[in-house]
Design an enzyme around this catalytic site. Structure first.
Site: not given
Ligand code: BES
Ligand code: ZN
Ligand code: MN
Length: 491
Positions: A256, A261, A268, A279, A338, A340, A342
């Site tokens: 990824k 992000d 966020k 990210d 968010d 994204e 996947r």
């Molecule tokens: N890149 C983030 C995950 C992340 C969060 C990595 C904190 C490192 C630190 C990912 O793209 C994301 O935003 N995931 C969301 C998924 C949710 C919307 C289902 C998350 O983990 O909140």
């Molecule tokens: Zn992300």
């Molecule tokens: Mn995200």
């Protein structure tokens, strides 16, 4: 940091390290080595409460003729295993990097448990711990700038230098990954990520790059949906290292690479958003591993694929509720922009499987905050559809020092991403958030392919210094994958 080998302490040495497991013979041996009274050693050990624990240090100043040598007695632990020597090397560098000392000797004479392998791992720990990026610091003073430039292993066991040379490529791969992870998103975006990887061609890595038009032609609607809000065009970066026999099954690594992000329209919160420059840690681990493998001319065929995009909100950004068609033909309702990662991975995985016959795929992604809730920053989470592959990865995790913990998957979790309007939705709710993310990716893996997904959101970056790294990028994944390839794909 330069690592060299010598048979005696050179006169340029400003500091010397002596190793001990803490045994009772240590003070006598060290007193003889330094030609100082035994009482001086005893007092230094007492002052530091030193008992030889791995990475602990007792310091003293020892007159040597007209000069005074700064001496660090460093513990290598009771078991004398390679990890403890790695720790010892790292601890020395953590202590001396900005100390004013420039040349450190590490003196092996009669050290317990010293072997070619432990000596090499000591150097490895030292070099990994010395990495830092000062590119954007314009006001470093003599006092704050790194001073230590050379580590000289004196009287190291037979074969140490060869053992060290085998680890140099891995250290270089880790450094490359850390560099990419550290760069801010105004400097590192999909196109510039690709440019940073171009020099890998000189090592014999074949590089292929798909631009937006090529990805549109391939039908990567999920990846492009993420990218469409950004002014930075996306890229799919494909690296191939063909070091194995012709026709031997390749192993594929997929990363990824979200260079920033913001969350997109599902934006966020401001606090901590700057962290989302890393990210792309999965993609960085993939290219760092490719660098290590190519540098050491690994006898394996390896394909690396990086999905590189920026996730931004704008008038052209995708909206919650949009339905996109993935390259596989499956449709996805984008509930949360968010989630994204996947969406990027699924198209990268389909492209890989349509273009190459691969039987083993490992993907790496900073995919979910939920994995940090599950495993903290100590382990990356592993999801796998094959027990044999999972065990191979767990074994590599144990010996490499990049820890992994296997997580469950199953039908009940898969159901949680069914959508009323499309084939699936891109989130499954708060419960089991890392697992439903893995179930999403699993829907894009062809039958008969062994696949593992590593959620490395908790291990790519650290807010406090660790054994082998300072605050910041850890380089997670390179040591793990290098080990995994060496143990399972090189004959
Ligand atoms: N890149 C983030 C995950 C992340 C969060 C990595 C904190 C490192 C630190 C990912 O793209 C994301 O935003 N995931 C969301 C998924 C949710 C919307 C289902 C998350 O983990 O909140
Ligand atoms: Zn992300
Ligand atoms: Mn995200």
């Amino acid at each position: 940091m330069h690592v060299r080998f010598a048979s005696a302490r050179p006169s340029t040495a400003t500091a010397a390290a002596l190793l001990t497991s803490g045994g009772t013979e240590a003070p006598d041996r060290l007193a003889t080595l330094l030609s100082v009274p035994r009482a001086l050693i005893d007092r230094a050990f007492l002052a530091a409460r030193f008992e030889g624990e791995a990475g602990s240090i007792a310091e003293l100043l020892a007159p040597q003729g007209d000069s005074v040598l700064r001496v660090l007695v460093v513990g290598t632990g009771k078991n004398g295993n390679v990890e403890d020597f790695e720790k010892a090397g790292a601890a020395l560098v953590a202590k001396l990097l900005t100390s004013g000392e420039s040349v450190l000797t590490v003196e092996f004479g009669a050290t317990d448990s010293a072997s070619a392998e432990t000596a090499a791992r000591l150097a490895f720990g030292a070099v990994l711990r010395s990495w830092r990026q000062d590119t954007y610091r314009t006001k470093l003073t003599a006092k704050t700038r790194p001073s230590l430039t050379d580590i000289i292993l004196v009287d190291a066991p037979e074969g140490s230098e060869d053992a060290w040379q085998r680890l140099v490529p891995v250290a270089e791969g880790v450094a490359f990954t850390r560099e990419l992870v550290t760069e801010p998103a105004n400097i590192l975006y999909p196109e510039s990520f690709v440019e940073r990887c171009r020099p890998l061609a000189e090592l014999g890595v074949e590089i292929q790059v798909l631009d937006e038009a090529a990805m549109t032609a391939a039908g990567m609607g999920a990846l492009l949906g993420v990218s469409q809000g950004s002014a930075r065009p996306p890229r799919l970066l494909v690296l191939r290292w063909n070091g194995g026999p012709e026709g031997a099954d390749p192993v594929a690594l997929v990363g990824k690479g979200v260079t920033f992000d913001s969350g997109g329209i599902s934006i966020k919160p401001a606090g901590g958003m700057e962290d989302m420059k890393w990210d792309m840690g999965g993609a960085a681990a993939v290219v760092g591993t490719m660098k290590a493998l190519a540098t050491r001319k690994a006898k394996a065929n390896v394909i690396g694929v990086c999905g590189l995009v920026e996730n931004m909100p704008s008038g052209t950004a995708q909206r919650p509720g949009d339905v996109v068609t993935t390259m596989s033909g499956q449709t996805v309702e984008v509930i949360n922009t968010d989630a994204e990662g996947r969406l990027v991975l699924c198209d990268a995985l389909t492209w890989l499987q349509r273009n190459y016959k691969v039987k083993t795929i490992i993907d790496l992604a900073t995919l979910t905050g939920a994995i940090i809730i599950s495993l903290g920053h100590e382990y990356a989470g592993m999801f796998a559809n094959d027990d044999g592959l999972a065990d191979q990865l767990l074994a590599a995790a144990k010996t490499s020092g990049d820890p992994l913990w296997r997580m469950p998957m199953g039908k009940a979790f898969d159901k949680m991403i069914d959508s009323p309007i499309a084939d699936m939705k891109n989130v499954g709710g708060r419960e089991g958030g890392s697992i439903t993310a893995a179930q999403f990716i699993a829907r894009f893996i062809d039958d008969g392919v062994r696949w593992a997904h590593l959620d490395i959101a908790g291990t790519v970056w650290t807010s406090k210094a660790g054994t082998l790294w300072d605050k910041g990028a850890t380089g997670y994944g390179v040591r793990l994958l290098d080990r995994f390839v060496a143990d399972n794909f090189e004959g």
